[in-house]
Design a protein around this motif. Structure first.
Motif, PDB file in Angstrom:
ATOM      1  N   LEU A  16       0.848  -1.192   0.000  1.00  0.00           N
ATOM      2  CA  LEU A  16       0.000   0.000   0.000  1.00  0.00           C
ATOM      3  C   LEU A  16       0.883   1.242   0.000  1.00  0.00           C
ATOM      4  O   LEU A  16       1.738   1.399   0.868  1.00  0.00           O
ATOM      5  CB  LEU A  16      -0.913   0.022   1.225  1.00  0.00           C
ATOM      6  CG  LEU A  16      -1.925   1.162   1.195  1.00  0.00           C
ATOM      7  CD1 LEU A  16      -3.164   0.742   0.420  1.00  0.00           C
ATOM      8  CD2 LEU A  16      -2.302   1.591   2.593  1.00  0.00           C
ATOM      9  N   ARG A  17       0.656   2.105  -0.985  1.00  0.00           N
ATOM     10  CA  ARG A  17       1.394   3.360  -1.079  1.00  0.00           C
ATOM     11  C   ARG A  17       0.558   4.457  -0.433  1.00  0.00           C
ATOM     12  O   ARG A  17      -0.627   4.623  -0.751  1.00  0.00           O
ATOM     13  CB  ARG A  17       1.651   3.694  -2.549  1.00  0.00           C
ATOM     14  CG  ARG A  17       2.791   4.657  -2.755  1.00  0.00           C
ATOM     15  CD  ARG A  17       3.164   4.834  -4.220  1.00  0.00           C
ATOM     16  NE  ARG A  17       2.053   5.439  -4.944  1.00  0.00           N
ATOM     17  CZ  ARG A  17       1.485   4.949  -6.033  1.00  0.00           C
ATOM     18  NH1 ARG A  17       1.916   3.820  -6.555  1.00  0.00           N
ATOM     19  NH2 ARG A  17       0.489   5.562  -6.614  1.00  0.00           N
ATOM     20  N   PHE A  18       1.157   5.182   0.515  1.00  0.00           N
ATOM     21  CA  PHE A  18       0.451   6.257   1.216  1.00  0.00           C
ATOM     22  C   PHE A  18       1.460   7.275   1.704  1.00  0.00           C
ATOM     23  O   PHE A  18       2.419   6.919   2.399  1.00  0.00           O
ATOM     24  CB  PHE A  18      -0.361   5.680   2.382  1.00  0.00           C
ATOM     25  CG  PHE A  18      -1.170   6.679   3.161  1.00  0.00           C
ATOM     26  CD1 PHE A  18      -2.055   7.539   2.528  1.00  0.00           C
ATOM     27  CD2 PHE A  18      -1.075   6.744   4.530  1.00  0.00           C
ATOM     28  CE1 PHE A  18      -2.816   8.456   3.243  1.00  0.00           C
ATOM     29  CE2 PHE A  18      -1.832   7.650   5.272  1.00  0.00           C
ATOM     30  CZ  PHE A  18      -2.702   8.508   4.618  1.00  0.00           C
ATOM     31  N   ARG A  19       1.247   8.517   1.327  1.00  0.00           N
ATOM     32  CA  ARG A  19       2.083   9.638   1.766  1.00  0.00           C
ATOM     33  C   ARG A  19       3.585   9.385   1.595  1.00  0.00           C
ATOM     34  O   ARG A  19       4.375   9.621   2.508  1.00  0.00           O
ATOM     35  CB  ARG A  19       1.764  10.016   3.189  1.00  0.00           C
ATOM     36  CG  ARG A  19       0.382  10.602   3.339  1.00  0.00           C
ATOM     37  CD  ARG A  19       0.280  11.374   4.590  1.00  0.00           C
ATOM     38  NE  ARG A  19      -0.989  12.082   4.644  1.00  0.00           N
ATOM     39  CZ  ARG A  19      -1.328  12.874   5.622  1.00  0.00           C
ATOM     40  NH1 ARG A  19      -0.521  13.044   6.646  1.00  0.00           N
ATOM     41  NH2 ARG A  19      -2.479  13.490   5.596  1.00  0.00           N
ATOM     42  N   GLY A  20       3.950   8.887   0.423  1.00  0.00           N
ATOM     43  CA  GLY A  20       5.357   8.696   0.114  1.00  0.00           C
ATOM     44  C   GLY A  20       5.984   7.449   0.691  1.00  0.00           C
ATOM     45  O   GLY A  20       7.193   7.248   0.562  1.00  0.00           O
ATOM     46  N   HIS A  21       5.206   6.603   1.320  1.00  0.00           N
ATOM     47  CA  HIS A  21       5.713   5.359   1.901  1.00  0.00           C
ATOM     48  C   HIS A  21       5.036   4.168   1.228  1.00  0.00           C
ATOM     49  O   HIS A  21       3.906   4.273   0.748  1.00  0.00           O
ATOM     50  CB  HIS A  21       5.431   5.304   3.402  1.00  0.00           C
ATOM     51  CG  HIS A  21       6.155   6.361   4.176  1.00  0.00           C
ATOM     52  ND1 HIS A  21       7.388   6.158   4.726  1.00  0.00           N
ATOM     53  CD2 HIS A  21       5.808   7.631   4.473  1.00  0.00           C
ATOM     54  CE1 HIS A  21       7.782   7.259   5.334  1.00  0.00           C
ATOM     55  NE2 HIS A  21       6.841   8.176   5.197  1.00  0.00           N
ATOM     56  N   LEU A  22       5.710   3.051   1.231  1.00  0.00           N
ATOM     57  CA  LEU A  22       5.157   1.809   0.707  1.00  0.00           C
ATOM     58  C   LEU A  22       5.151   0.792   1.840  1.00  0.00           C
ATOM     59  O   LEU A  22       6.207   0.471   2.397  1.00  0.00           O
ATOM     60  CB  LEU A  22       5.989   1.281  -0.463  1.00  0.00           C
ATOM     61  CG  LEU A  22       5.467   0.025  -1.140  1.00  0.00           C
ATOM     62  CD1 LEU A  22       4.122   0.295  -1.826  1.00  0.00           C
ATOM     63  CD2 LEU A  22       6.477  -0.478  -2.163  1.00  0.00           C
ATOM     64  N   PHE A  23       3.958   0.313   2.191  1.00  0.00           N
ATOM     65  CA  PHE A  23       3.806  -0.602   3.319  1.00  0.00           C
ATOM     66  C   PHE A  23       3.453  -2.000   2.823  1.00  0.00           C
ATOM     67  O   PHE A  23       2.456  -2.162   2.107  1.00  0.00           O
ATOM     68  CB  PHE A  23       2.691  -0.115   4.250  1.00  0.00           C
ATOM     69  CG  PHE A  23       2.963   1.231   4.833  1.00  0.00           C
ATOM     70  CD1 PHE A  23       3.840   1.380   5.893  1.00  0.00           C
ATOM     71  CD2 PHE A  23       2.354   2.360   4.309  1.00  0.00           C
ATOM     72  CE1 PHE A  23       4.107   2.629   6.421  1.00  0.00           C
ATOM     73  CE2 PHE A  23       2.606   3.614   4.831  1.00  0.00           C
ATOM     74  CZ  PHE A  23       3.488   3.753   5.890  1.00  0.00           C
TER      75      PHE A  23
END
Length: 162
Positions: free
Chosen positions: A8-15
């Motif tokens: 999941l990509r969110f606010r410049g991060h990939l989780f």
């Protein structure tokens, strides 16, 4: 938030995350084990106050009587409910940590279509990449990071399978 094959990509991060054990579908049905494709919105944030501090001011505490109805024939289908409830449901206060923090989505909500699927949450995973019943699941630290930055109305984009 955008679901990608890598996570999941969110606010410049990939989780890294887990999705439904039946992968992603454009034709979601109750009990199919798939994550529904589409553009969804964040609608709520629930937490276990006996296990976590309130992650944001808008988070709601999960109490012993909190449920989520998954009975397509019941008027409370795909909605928060409270005990007692004779209809099929999930307890939000679980003995394991999976629902210590729950981010709810607007999948088939607020006007639930019977049988179209219920309880599509973002929650803690059982273990890395272990398939869910349709939810999107994360490592606890990542879920907390997301919860502290997401707001009601934040978009969750789940691309249709190709």
């Amino acid at each position: 938030m955008v679901l990608t094959p890598q996570g999941l990509r969110f606010r410049g991060h990939l989780f890294p995350c887990s999705i439904g054990k039946s992968r992603v579908t454009a034709a979601k049905r109750e009990g199919d084990g798939a994550t529904p494709a589409g553009v969804h919105r964040i609608t709520g944030l629930w937490f276990r106050p006996d296990r976590l501090a309130r992650p944001t001011p808008w988070a709601r505490a999960i109490g012993p009587g909190d449920l989520w109805c998954d009975d397509p024939a019941h008027p409370a289908y795909n909605h928060h409910a409270r005990t007692p409830l004779a209809a099929s449901h999930e307890r939000l206060r679980r003995p394991d940590p999976l629902y210590d923090l729950i981010i709810t989505t607007d999948w088939n909500w607020p006007r639930a279509v019977p049988g179209r699927g219920s309880a599509i949450f973002l929650h803690q995973w059982r273990r890395p990449r272990f398939g869910t019943e349709g939810c999107i699941a994360f490592a606890r630290p990542h879920l907390l990071w997301i919860a502290r930055r997401a707001r009601p109305g934040t978009r969750l984009i789940v691309p249709a399978p190709t």
